[in-house]
Design a protein around this motif. Sequence first.
Motif, PDB file in Angstrom:
ATOM      1  N   ARG A 164      -9.259  -3.711  -2.497  1.00  0.00           N
ATOM      2  CA  ARG A 164      -8.014  -3.226  -2.894  1.00  0.00           C
ATOM      3  C   ARG A 164      -6.946  -3.536  -2.205  1.00  0.00           C
ATOM      4  O   ARG A 164      -7.136  -3.491  -0.911  1.00  0.00           O
ATOM      5  N   ALA A 165      -5.907  -4.075  -2.797  1.00  0.00           N
ATOM      6  CA  ALA A 165      -4.525  -4.262  -2.154  1.00  0.00           C
ATOM      7  C   ALA A 165      -3.616  -3.292  -2.466  1.00  0.00           C
ATOM      8  O   ALA A 165      -3.590  -2.827  -3.442  1.00  0.00           O
TER       9      ALA A 165
ATOM     10  N   VAL B 284       0.139   4.194  -8.799  1.00  0.00           N
ATOM     11  CA  VAL B 284       1.137   4.655  -7.785  1.00  0.00           C
ATOM     12  C   VAL B 284       0.989   6.142  -7.628  1.00  0.00           C
ATOM     13  O   VAL B 284       0.673   6.827  -8.701  1.00  0.00           O
ATOM     14  N   ARG B 285       0.912   6.789  -6.492  1.00  0.00           N
ATOM     15  CA  ARG B 285       0.808   7.951  -6.270  1.00  0.00           C
ATOM     16  C   ARG B 285       1.718   8.565  -4.856  1.00  0.00           C
ATOM     17  O   ARG B 285       1.804   7.736  -4.047  1.00  0.00           O
ATOM     18  N   VAL B 286       1.796   9.670  -4.884  1.00  0.00           N
ATOM     19  CA  VAL B 286       2.897  10.270  -3.862  1.00  0.00           C
ATOM     20  C   VAL B 286       2.127  11.838  -3.462  1.00  0.00           C
ATOM     21  O   VAL B 286       1.856  12.473  -4.019  1.00  0.00           O
TER      22      VAL B 286
ATOM     23  N   VAL C  37       1.014   2.434  -3.528  1.00  0.00           N
ATOM     24  CA  VAL C  37       0.986   1.626  -4.955  1.00  0.00           C
ATOM     25  C   VAL C  37       0.160   0.240  -4.722  1.00  0.00           C
ATOM     26  O   VAL C  37       0.523  -0.323  -4.073  1.00  0.00           O
ATOM     27  N   GLY C  38      -0.797   0.323  -5.828  1.00  0.00           N
ATOM     28  CA  GLY C  38      -1.823  -0.769  -5.284  1.00  0.00           C
ATOM     29  C   GLY C  38      -2.614  -1.137  -6.848  1.00  0.00           C
ATOM     30  O   GLY C  38      -2.511  -0.758  -7.850  1.00  0.00           O
TER      31      GLY C  38
ATOM     32  N   ARG D  49      -2.245 -10.968  -6.533  1.00  0.00           N
ATOM     33  CA  ARG D  49      -1.028 -12.068  -6.820  1.00  0.00           C
ATOM     34  C   ARG D  49      -0.145 -12.153  -7.908  1.00  0.00           C
ATOM     35  O   ARG D  49       1.067 -12.394  -7.829  1.00  0.00           O
ATOM     36  N   ARG D  50      -0.785 -11.550  -8.972  1.00  0.00           N
ATOM     37  CA  ARG D  50      -0.115 -11.364 -10.190  1.00  0.00           C
ATOM     38  C   ARG D  50       1.001 -10.434 -10.233  1.00  0.00           C
ATOM     39  O   ARG D  50       1.957 -10.323 -10.884  1.00  0.00           O
ATOM     40  N   VAL D  51       0.657  -9.249  -9.381  1.00  0.00           N
ATOM     41  CA  VAL D  51       1.467  -8.005  -9.603  1.00  0.00           C
ATOM     42  C   VAL D  51       1.978  -7.647  -8.559  1.00  0.00           C
ATOM     43  O   VAL D  51       2.629  -6.542  -8.366  1.00  0.00           O
ATOM     44  N   ARG D  52       2.024  -8.358  -7.390  1.00  0.00           N
ATOM     45  CA  ARG D  52       2.371  -7.913  -6.059  1.00  0.00           C
ATOM     46  C   ARG D  52       3.887  -7.681  -6.186  1.00  0.00           C
ATOM     47  O   ARG D  52       4.229  -6.747  -5.605  1.00  0.00           O
ATOM     48  N   ASN D  53       4.716  -8.600  -6.555  1.00  0.00           N
ATOM     49  CA  ASN D  53       5.925  -8.498  -6.763  1.00  0.00           C
ATOM     50  C   ASN D  53       6.526  -7.408  -7.300  1.00  0.00           C
ATOM     51  O   ASN D  53       7.530  -6.648  -7.023  1.00  0.00           O
ATOM     52  N   LYS D  54       5.703  -7.179  -8.732  1.00  0.00           N
ATOM     53  CA  LYS D  54       6.044  -5.962  -9.458  1.00  0.00           C
ATOM     54  C   LYS D  54       5.809  -4.637  -8.622  1.00  0.00           C
ATOM     55  O   LYS D  54       6.828  -3.834  -8.744  1.00  0.00           O
ATOM     56  N   LEU D  55       4.691  -4.547  -7.942  1.00  0.00           N
ATOM     57  CA  LEU D  55       4.563  -3.334  -7.069  1.00  0.00           C
ATOM     58  C   LEU D  55       5.339  -3.203  -6.262  1.00  0.00           C
ATOM     59  O   LEU D  55       5.479  -1.996  -5.781  1.00  0.00           O
TER      60      LEU D  55
END
Length: 232
Positions: free
Chosen positions: A188-189, A122-124, A206-207, A214-220
């Motif tokens: 990349r998603a 993640v970056r801002v 955040v990607g 699919r494994r990390v989508r909800n977490k991100l």
Amino acid sequence: MAVSSLSLSLASITLSNRVPHSTSTPRPIAFCSQNIITCSRETSYDEERNCKRRALLLGLGALTWGLTPPGSLLAEEIPKGYEAFVDLSDGYTYYYPSDWREFDFRGHDSAFKDRYLQLQNVRVKFLPTDKTDIHDLGPMEEVVPNLVKRVLSTPTQIANIFNMQERTTDGKNYCTFEYTLTSPNFSRAAFATIAIGNGRYYTLIVGANERRWRRVRNKLKVVADSFRVLDI
């Protein structure tokens, strides 16, 4: 946004050590986990920059030193498995997975990444603007595609945008959208959240590698939805 009971702990909230402090109160020592971090005039430029950017891991007691973020932030419970990054100097906050580590991402104000998967991060960043709200940029149906195709992607990448959502928190408007960038050898998603405040146009991204999406989508998605602009 619903407000729940106050929940703060030593490892649950991270404040940027660029927070202004009163000359009449002592400045807290910056520390991260087990290591005490201090800056001196003999420190090299890169070391000083990293020292200044290093997060402060503070417990509730440290808030009595005049570093208290807005009340609505502290009143919200931080989700399990996440920590809160709070930059009172630059006026924004967001959650990130607690096992991620801070790193330097060129052109960005703050960034955290998975300790093993560097592309999962993640970056801002922010840019000055004379706008006061994201809707001043135009309809989001036009703003988001222009942002993705002209700023977030390269000419060799194919961009697709999904699930654009808007929300209003504490009187400020946000737009979060999901997108993918596909090139011949890599895909990349990501989620991106944009907001305007303090004369700045903020963008959080955040990607991860699309194969893991699919494994990390909800977490991100928790990270993307947590972004908030603070008044400075």
